[in-house]
Design a protein around this motif. Structure first.
Motif: not given
Length: 81
Positions: A3-7, A18, A21-23, A72-74
């Protein structure tokens, strides 16, 4: 596929991708600005202390990233979903 995190902040028209690792909390140690003339905008690459690419900041994001990714981003702006 990871998964790719995008804000995304639509008010500022800025996105951040980002690559960590989100953790795990990773701090940027160095930022490399891409040539704004070459990329027709401002894109900054963030690196950690070991020199690994950890994130990409994109200004004028709506002209640089696909609409589906921004949709779909945050959202970080007040008007966001």
């Amino acid at each position: 596929m990871a998964d790719l995190r995008v804000t995304y902040d639509e008010t500022a028209n800025a996105a951040y991708v980002y690559l960590t690792d989100p953790q795990v909390r990773t701090r940027s140690s160095r930022m490399y600005p891409c040539d704004p003339v070459e990329v027709d905008g401002m894109i900054n690459l963030d690196f950690d202390e070991q020199g690994r690419l950890i994130g990409i900041e994109i200004l004028r994001a709506s002209s640089k990233l696909p609409e589906y990714l921004l949709a779909s981003s945050e959202r970080l702006d007040a008007d966001g979903a």
